[in-house]
Design a protein around this motif. Structure first.
Motif, mmCIF file in Angstrom:
data_model
loop_
_atom_site.group_PDB
_atom_site.id
_atom_site.type_symbol
_atom_site.label_atom_id
_atom_site.label_comp_id
_atom_site.label_asym_id
_atom_site.label_seq_id
_atom_site.Cartn_x
_atom_site.Cartn_y
_atom_site.Cartn_z
ATOM 1 N N GLU A 267 0.828 -1.204 0.000
ATOM 2 C CA GLU A 267 0.000 0.000 0.000
ATOM 3 C C GLU A 267 0.864 1.255 0.000
ATOM 4 O O GLU A 267 0.575 2.223 -0.717
ATOM 5 C CB GLU A 267 -0.930 -0.008 1.215
ATOM 6 N N MET A 268 1.929 1.255 0.788
ATOM 7 C CA MET A 268 2.854 2.390 0.804
ATOM 8 C C MET A 268 3.419 2.637 -0.597
ATOM 9 O O MET A 268 3.430 3.777 -1.087
ATOM 10 C CB MET A 268 4.001 2.115 1.782
ATOM 11 N N THR A 269 3.847 1.569 -1.253
ATOM 12 C CA THR A 269 4.401 1.691 -2.608
ATOM 13 C C THR A 269 3.352 2.197 -3.591
ATOM 14 O O THR A 269 3.631 3.063 -4.427
ATOM 15 C CB THR A 269 4.954 0.330 -3.073
ATOM 16 N N ARG A 270 2.133 1.656 -3.473
ATOM 17 C CA ARG A 270 1.052 2.074 -4.376
ATOM 18 C C ARG A 270 0.788 3.567 -4.262
ATOM 19 O O ARG A 270 0.665 4.271 -5.277
ATOM 20 C CB ARG A 270 -0.228 1.305 -4.054
ATOM 21 N N VAL A 271 0.713 4.074 -3.036
ATOM 22 C CA VAL A 271 0.428 5.490 -2.816
ATOM 23 C C VAL A 271 1.550 6.358 -3.378
ATOM 24 O O VAL A 271 1.306 7.379 -4.034
ATOM 25 C CB VAL A 271 0.220 5.777 -1.312
ATOM 26 N N ILE A 272 2.783 5.947 -3.145
ATOM 27 C CA ILE A 272 3.934 6.715 -3.651
ATOM 28 C C ILE A 272 3.917 6.748 -5.177
ATOM 29 O O ILE A 272 4.110 7.812 -5.788
ATOM 30 C CB ILE A 272 5.252 6.108 -3.123
ATOM 31 N N ARG A 273 3.682 5.616 -5.791
ATOM 32 C CA ARG A 273 3.657 5.580 -7.262
ATOM 33 C C ARG A 273 2.462 6.377 -7.815
ATOM 34 O O ARG A 273 2.574 7.010 -8.876
ATOM 35 C CB ARG A 273 3.591 4.143 -7.763
ATOM 36 N N GLN A 274 1.345 6.358 -7.106
ATOM 37 C CA GLN A 274 0.182 7.125 -7.550
ATOM 38 C C GLN A 274 0.478 8.623 -7.491
ATOM 39 O O GLN A 274 0.110 9.385 -8.385
ATOM 40 C CB GLN A 274 -1.021 6.795 -6.668
ATOM 41 N N PHE A 275 1.183 9.028 -6.441
ATOM 42 C CA PHE A 275 1.596 10.429 -6.316
ATOM 43 C C PHE A 275 2.533 10.801 -7.458
ATOM 44 O O PHE A 275 2.394 11.856 -8.085
ATOM 45 C CB PHE A 275 2.277 10.658 -4.970
ATOM 46 N N GLU A 276 3.485 9.927 -7.750
ATOM 47 C CA GLU A 276 4.447 10.201 -8.815
ATOM 48 C C GLU A 276 3.775 10.276 -10.183
ATOM 49 O O GLU A 276 4.264 10.957 -11.087
ATOM 50 C CB GLU A 276 5.531 9.117 -8.818
ATOM 51 N N ALA A 277 2.634 9.597 -10.301
ATOM 52 C CA ALA A 277 1.892 9.621 -11.565
ATOM 53 C C ALA A 277 1.049 10.884 -11.708
ATOM 54 O O ALA A 277 0.393 11.076 -12.735
ATOM 55 C CB ALA A 277 1.007 8.390 -11.675
ATOM 56 N N GLY A 278 1.050 11.731 -10.667
ATOM 57 C CA GLY A 278 0.358 13.011 -10.770
ATOM 58 C C GLY A 278 -0.806 13.226 -9.833
ATOM 59 O O GLY A 278 -1.398 14.316 -9.809
ATOM 60 N N ASP A 279 -1.150 12.221 -9.023
ATOM 61 C CA ASP A 279 -2.267 12.370 -8.087
ATOM 62 C C ASP A 279 -1.767 12.954 -6.773
ATOM 63 O O ASP A 279 -1.429 12.239 -5.839
ATOM 64 C CB ASP A 279 -2.931 11.010 -7.850
ATOM 65 N N THR A 280 -1.709 14.265 -6.697
ATOM 66 C CA THR A 280 -1.172 14.933 -5.505
ATOM 67 C C THR A 280 -2.131 14.923 -4.326
ATOM 68 O O THR A 280 -1.753 15.306 -3.218
ATOM 69 C CB THR A 280 -0.793 16.387 -5.837
ATOM 70 N N SER A 281 -3.359 14.471 -4.558
ATOM 71 C CA SER A 281 -4.337 14.443 -3.463
ATOM 72 C C SER A 281 -4.282 13.145 -2.670
ATOM 73 O O SER A 281 -4.995 12.986 -1.672
ATOM 74 C CB SER A 281 -5.756 14.632 -4.019
ATOM 75 N N VAL A 282 -3.453 12.208 -3.108
ATOM 76 C CA VAL A 282 -3.445 10.885 -2.502
ATOM 77 C C VAL A 282 -3.082 10.933 -1.018
ATOM 78 O O VAL A 282 -3.503 10.080 -0.226
ATOM 79 C CB VAL A 282 -2.475 9.960 -3.281
ATOM 80 N N ILE A 283 -2.329 11.936 -0.601
ATOM 81 C CA ILE A 283 -1.921 12.051 0.793
ATOM 82 C C ILE A 283 -3.098 12.336 1.716
ATOM 83 O O ILE A 283 -3.066 12.017 2.908
ATOM 84 C CB ILE A 283 -0.837 13.161 0.959
#
Length: 376
Positions: A267-283
């Motif tokens: 899950e940690m990796t998924r969130v980080i990769r999602q952020f890197e893909a442009g989803d800055t709201s994931v946090i």
């Protein structure tokens, strides 16, 4: 501050986050469990697997003198009162496993490397053909070790931990001048708590390390949960994340309480990769703005809590290795750098070699300048 390449993977501030799964002693001395951890790391999306290269004999002395027993009211109950030799015998990874784990990790597309704790470990890793070295937070003051690692000419990731500015500066200067091919310095949380106190995190230090020392910076998070590493990447700018991985915390062990399970790591990796893909709201799902502010804290070097202050005990220092007679010359056969942190700082080790003993000194004594003959 340029990045460096490990295999086909670039590590740097402009690259995707380099995510490391730390195995530590979470294999419980079972090779099959170590293999399962490597496979779990790959499944969870880790870029690298890191182990540790030490034995009880290479990291400390076999002694039950008071200096070698774990104290501190804030230390885990399973550690208190035990000798360091006993603790590290339980926690170490057998060296004969490491080449096999390296082959497995690389077959799964991951980088494999280790933390080294003495010069013999560096020699072993060189024979094993690692492309990258790690210096643990405690060993950041072990200047002879840093010189040995830098001389390999390979990239180094170093945890600064509770090092103050002077210690951090000396460590990085030693690596840089010694020939390290690339340097990444990690802000390191060393409270080893299952429920970390956000106010002790001070992730603002990550950006300061990057700017002050002109190195790639990141986080080694030795606390429970995944919120802090997620904030480290999405807000604090960490280029590297290191987290301890365990198959199941119910298995217990010396590092279980602050390790994360495969589902959490994934899950940690998924969130980080999602952020890197442009989803800055994931946090937003993981931390409020006030919590993020607390986690960022302030730029801070040195221990940030009582637990971290107590853990300075586990740093190495200079020790008398065997009984020394008056006027005997200090050599690598009778003194050494080892844990714990009760003797003279390791940076003085080479200055002591070749000098004579002021008096008889018993083995397993913390080294002092008073041991050195005045007319040397």
């Amino acid at each position: 501050m340029r990045g460096f390449k490990i295999g086909s993977r670039m590590i740097g501030s402009s690259q995707s986050t380099f995510i490391i799964a730390e195995l530590s002693g979470n294999h419980h001395q079972k090779f099959e469990e170590a293999e399962a951890l490597v496979r779990a790391a790959a499944e969870a999306g880790a870029d690298a697997v890191k182990s540790q290269t030490y034995t009880a004999d290479t990291i400390t002395l076999k002694s039950d003198k008071k200096w070698f027993r774990v104290g501190g009211k804030d230390q885990p109950g399973s550690w208190r009162g035990r000798t360091l030799y006993d603790l590290y015998t339980e926690a170490h990874t057998p060296w004969e496993w490491l080449p096999r784990l390296k082959v497995l990790a690389e077959s799964l597309g991951m980088v494999f490397f280790t933390s080294v704790f003495d010069e013999t470990a560096v020699d072993f890793n060189e024979r094993m053909g690692v492309e990258l070295y790690k210096i643990a937070a405690y060993e950041a003051v072990h200047i002879p070790l840093l010189e040995k690692v830098a001389a390999t000419g390979k990239p180094v990731i170093i945890s600064l931990g509770f090092g103050d500015l002077e210690e951090a500066s000396l460590a990085l200067k030693t690596l840089r001048q010694g020939g390290a091919a690339g340097i990444t310095a990690l802000h390191c949380l060393t409270s080893y708590a299952d429920n970390p106190a956000y106010q002790d995190s001070n992730l603002a230090t990550i950006a300061d390390i990057n700017q002050r020392f002109k190195v790639i910076s990141g986080l080694s998070d030795n606390t429970g949960g995944i919120v802090i590493p997620i904030v480290a990447v999405t807000v604090a700018g960490a280029a590297v994340i290191e987290k301890h991985l365990i198959l199941d915390r119910k298995l217990e062990g010396p590092d279980a309480r602050f390790s994360i399970e495969p589902a959490e790591f994934k899950e940690m990796t998924r969130v980080i990769r999602q952020f890197e893909a442009g989803d800055t709201s994931v946090i937003d799902k993981y931390a409020s703005q006030s919590e993020i502010k607390t986690i960022l804290g302030q730029v801070h070097y040195g221990p940030a809590s009582l637990r971290e202050a107590e853990n300075v005990f586990f740093r190495p220092s200079i020790w008398v290795k065997k009984d020394i007679a008056k006027c005997e010359i200090f050599t690598i056969k009778n003194i050494r750098v080892a844990r714990p942190n009760t003797g003279l700082e390791p940076k003085y080790f080479r200055k002591i070699l070749g000098k004579k003993a002021e008096r008889d000194i018993s083995a397993a004594s913390p080294f002092s300048w008073n041991f050195v003959k005045k007319d040397n």
